[in-house]
Design an enzyme around this catalytic site. Sequence first.
Site, PDB file in Angstrom:
ATOM      1  N   ASP A  92      14.901  35.848  -3.964  1.00 12.62           N
ATOM      2  CA  ASP A  92      14.871  34.592  -4.721  1.00 12.62           C
ATOM      3  C   ASP A  92      15.282  34.809  -6.174  1.00 12.62           C
ATOM      4  O   ASP A  92      15.108  35.895  -6.728  1.00 12.62           O
ATOM      5  CB  ASP A  92      13.466  33.979  -4.686  1.00 12.62           C
ATOM      6  N   GLU A  93      15.805  33.761  -6.752  1.00 19.14           N
ATOM      7  CA  GLU A  93      15.998  33.652  -8.203  1.00 19.14           C
ATOM      8  C   GLU A  93      16.635  34.889  -8.836  1.00 19.14           C
ATOM      9  O   GLU A  93      16.221  35.312  -9.918  1.00 19.14           O
ATOM     10  CB  GLU A  93      14.645  33.395  -8.889  1.00 19.14           C
TER      11      GLU A  93
HETATM   12  C1  TNX Z   1       9.290  30.150  -8.107  1.00 17.15           C
HETATM   13  S1  TNX Z   1       9.454  30.137  -5.250  1.00 17.15           S
HETATM   14  C2  TNX Z   1       9.271  31.462  -7.669  1.00 17.15           C
HETATM   15  C3  TNX Z   1       8.207  32.357  -8.139  1.00 17.15           C
HETATM   16  C4  TNX Z   1       7.283  31.687  -9.111  1.00 17.15           C
HETATM   17  C5  TNX Z   1       7.008  30.281  -8.637  1.00 17.15           C
HETATM   18  C6  TNX Z   1       5.982  29.573  -9.465  1.00 17.15           C
HETATM   19  C7  TNX Z   1      10.110  31.446  -5.469  1.00 17.15           C
HETATM   20  C8  TNX Z   1      10.740  32.012  -4.312  1.00 17.15           C
HETATM   21  N1  TNX Z   1      10.081  31.969  -6.702  1.00 17.15           N
HETATM   22  O1  TNX Z   1       8.773  33.512  -8.710  1.00 17.15           O
HETATM   23  O2  TNX Z   1       6.109  32.420  -9.172  1.00 17.15           O
HETATM   24  O3  TNX Z   1       8.199  29.569  -8.656  1.00 17.15           O
HETATM   25  O4  TNX Z   1       5.621  28.357  -8.894  1.00 17.15           O
END
Ligand code: TNX
Length: 499
Positions: free
Chosen positions: A299-300
Amino acid sequence: MPTLPLVPLPRRVAPTEAASPFPITSATTVSGDTDAAGTLAALLRTRTGLEPGATDDGDIVLSVDGGGGEPESYRLRVGADGIRIDGADAAGLFYGIHTLVQLIHGTDAGWIVPAAEIEDAPRFAYRGVMLDVARHFHDVDTVRAYIDRAAALKFNHLHLHLSDDQGWRLEIRSRPELTRAASATSVGGGPGGYYTQDDYRAIVAYAASRHMTVVPELDMPGHTHAVGIAHPELAENPVLDAVVSSAGPTPRADEPYTGIDVGFSSLRIGEDATYDFVADVFGELAELTPGPYLHFGGDEALGTSPEDFAAFVARASEIVRRTGKTPVAWHEAGAAPGLAPGTIGQYWSFVTPVDGADERARAFTRGGGRLILSPADAVYLDMKPHEDFPLGLTWARGATSVERAYRWEPSAVVDGLAEEDILGVEAPLWTETVATLEDIDALAFPRIAAAAEAAWSPATSDAADRTWESFRARTGGLGPLWATLGIRFPASPEIPWTT
Ligand code: TNX
């Protein structure tokens, strides 16, 4: 009939309104499956203070009938003459016991169970909760307590988010620097921690005793600042222009990160040493983990170019697959053409998808994988339940009320999926603002019950009581049980709590 306080809603509840309830007294006896009898005795003790006796022919009969019923299903019959639970398997019997415990309530005349006939089975095979033990470390006892809470709502998977920018939380024998150098702090600079391999085995065993499978996640190629603290040669410098910023501390390559920004860290995609690392950590994780899934994050990765991200996902998913386990990744990994076949995707966009997340989710199914649905604006338990709640975040379309957590239908999130493409539903609890079990309870409850119902109960169109009004009433009836179990749930004004 009066609404029985059952959450998640069973598949079929036949009214036996005319029949008398069954009283639970100090003379009540239990017979049948010994594991299940132990589970029931412990719950009865907590709920009623009564100690059931054991006999060959008890008032409460617990059996695993093995008659080829659906996995995890059970039948529960409560009549004036006694109670009988038949599980299709041990898990089904366990869930039947939790349904029974939800039915027990106190009256002036003592403890009673209303007469009822219930046939129940899960809609989805995967019903998960996730606990982020990286942003704040949560010790083994806290994890055990969360397992008990989740298992009682018929969740059967515990996803542990074991690594992130703020810390690496699992001992890896071949890479001792990870926990030596990168586990001691957490968000806000407070103490960190990590699980020894024995701690992790203890969690896995405790989860198994509650019919839960642990799904461990080591997040990469982003969310890897802590890896860079332990192994600077494997990590890029923080990419500050990618940061989704909260105005906290600026990440620096040689310092543990204690803020809550995301998207600045990345492993070095082009180095072979990176993949030796991936093979080492997932190789050990596979040996430690009896369950079928290993989650590699994905993710991200905002500081990683799309090409590099795709290259990493292709290699990492294949490394995980070669351990013999099924890889799981957040939905972004669906953008990688080389994703290993069979990889499970975890969707975390909104109930109405944004930014093409649905397309990336569908990509997993084209590779023969299935999807876990975690729509953030419904089941992210770390969102504030209302704007002025002291804990939690609000990025997922503002606060998530209990009603919003309830009102969504899994089959309506990503277009073009068959029911079989959906492996299940998972409710993550990220812990940027969550340091203690009390904090966990405050954010998870009562919305975790809404997620349980999405995961277990029939589709909203397939059961008359799959409505917000019914859910509110049923959840309200669970207040006394939750209180006796020691759950410090906030008395949400959206729920008509029974006192
Ligand atoms: C998004 S959801 C993230 C997390 C954060 C979260 C906080 C996701 C796969 N990644 O790194 O902790 O939002 O709500």
